[in-house]
Design an enzyme around this catalytic site. Structure first.
Site, PDB file in Angstrom:
ATOM      1  N   HIS A  17      -5.201   9.830 -14.142  1.00 34.04           N
ATOM      2  CA  HIS A  17      -6.179   8.835 -14.642  1.00 34.04           C
ATOM      3  C   HIS A  17      -6.444   9.204 -16.050  1.00 34.04           C
ATOM      4  CE1 HIS A  17      -7.749   8.970 -10.156  1.00 34.04           C
ATOM      5  NE2 HIS A  17      -6.942   7.771 -10.433  1.00 34.04           N
ATOM      6  N   LYS A  41     -14.226   2.281   2.292  1.00 36.31           N
ATOM      7  CA  LYS A  41     -13.935   3.805   2.384  1.00 36.31           C
ATOM      8  C   LYS A  41     -14.814   4.721   2.382  1.00 36.31           C
ATOM      9  CE  LYS A  41      -9.716   2.920  -0.549  1.00 36.31           C
ATOM     10  NZ  LYS A  41      -8.955   3.794  -1.685  1.00 36.31           N
ATOM     11  N   ARG A  90       2.236   4.633 -11.240  1.00 37.20           N
ATOM     12  CA  ARG A  90       2.969   5.753 -11.183  1.00 37.20           C
ATOM     13  C   ARG A  90       4.282   5.584 -10.996  1.00 37.20           C
ATOM     14  NH1 ARG A  90      -0.772   7.793  -6.514  1.00 37.20           N
ATOM     15  NH2 ARG A  90      -0.490   5.664  -6.302  1.00 37.20           N
ATOM     16  N   SER A 128      -5.254  11.069  -6.138  1.00 31.68           N
ATOM     17  CA  SER A 128      -6.629  11.658  -5.951  1.00 31.68           C
ATOM     18  C   SER A 128      -6.415  12.118  -4.338  1.00 31.68           C
ATOM     19  CB  SER A 128      -7.732  10.659  -5.841  1.00 31.68           C
ATOM     20  OG  SER A 128      -7.870  10.267  -7.126  1.00 31.68           O
TER      21      SER A 128
END
Length: 168
Positions: A17, A41, A90, A128
């Protein structure tokens, strides 16, 4: 003034990040790191903790602001008078979802553009979720998250997983 918004959960912020934030801050006059409040979440770090970790991590970047938001990203973009969404990729596996989100955002507000930045190859495996998994089993996260927040992240994750084990 060119304003970009880099949205995400950042639970917790990773070096991947930070790589995107540093590079995007060179493109825009102002970059807003927008921390999403997602009611679907249950993050390990609450919204205030995530904002604080990001502020600490980005304090060396004078044109970067960190703000929390909830609701539609497009509404936040309008509120901030921003026209460009920054998304980090990514791998190819990230692209399909992010492409769909870019098209949806374009449908909701045609004046908004999304740009994709490839993460540095040394962080292409990093997420994460992986940081949390490594921490859960007592692994070292120092090269995975910004050095200045690594202890805070490890402390919180250790506490969280210790509580989880006690409740089993």
């Amino acid at each position: 003034m060119k304003i970009g918004v880099y949205p995400g959960s950042f639970d917790p912020v990773t070096n991947g990040h930070l790589d995107i934030i540093e590079r995007a801050s060179k493109i825009f006059d102002k970059l807003i790191v927008a921390v999403l409040v997602n009611p679907n979440k249950t993050p390990v770090f609450d919204i205030d903790e995530r904002v604080e970790l990001l502020k600490e991590t980005t304090e060396h970047l004078p044109n970067v602001e960190v703000k929390a938001f909830k609701g539609l990203l497009i509404d936040f973009m309008k509120q901030e008078n921003a026209r460009v969404i920054v998304k980090g990729l990514r791998a190819v596996s990230d692209f399909e979802y992010e492409f769909q989100m870019a098209l949806l955002n374009k449908k909701l507000e045609p004046s908004i553009e999304t740009i994709f930045m490839m993460t540095n190859s040394k962080y292409s495996y990093l997420s994460s979720s992986m940081v949390k998994e490594v921490a859960r089993f007592g692994g070292c996260i120092e090269d995975l998250v910004p050095e200045k927040i690594a202890r805070k992240v490890m402390r919180k994750l250790n506490m969280k997983y210790a509580e989880t084990e006690e409740n089993k």
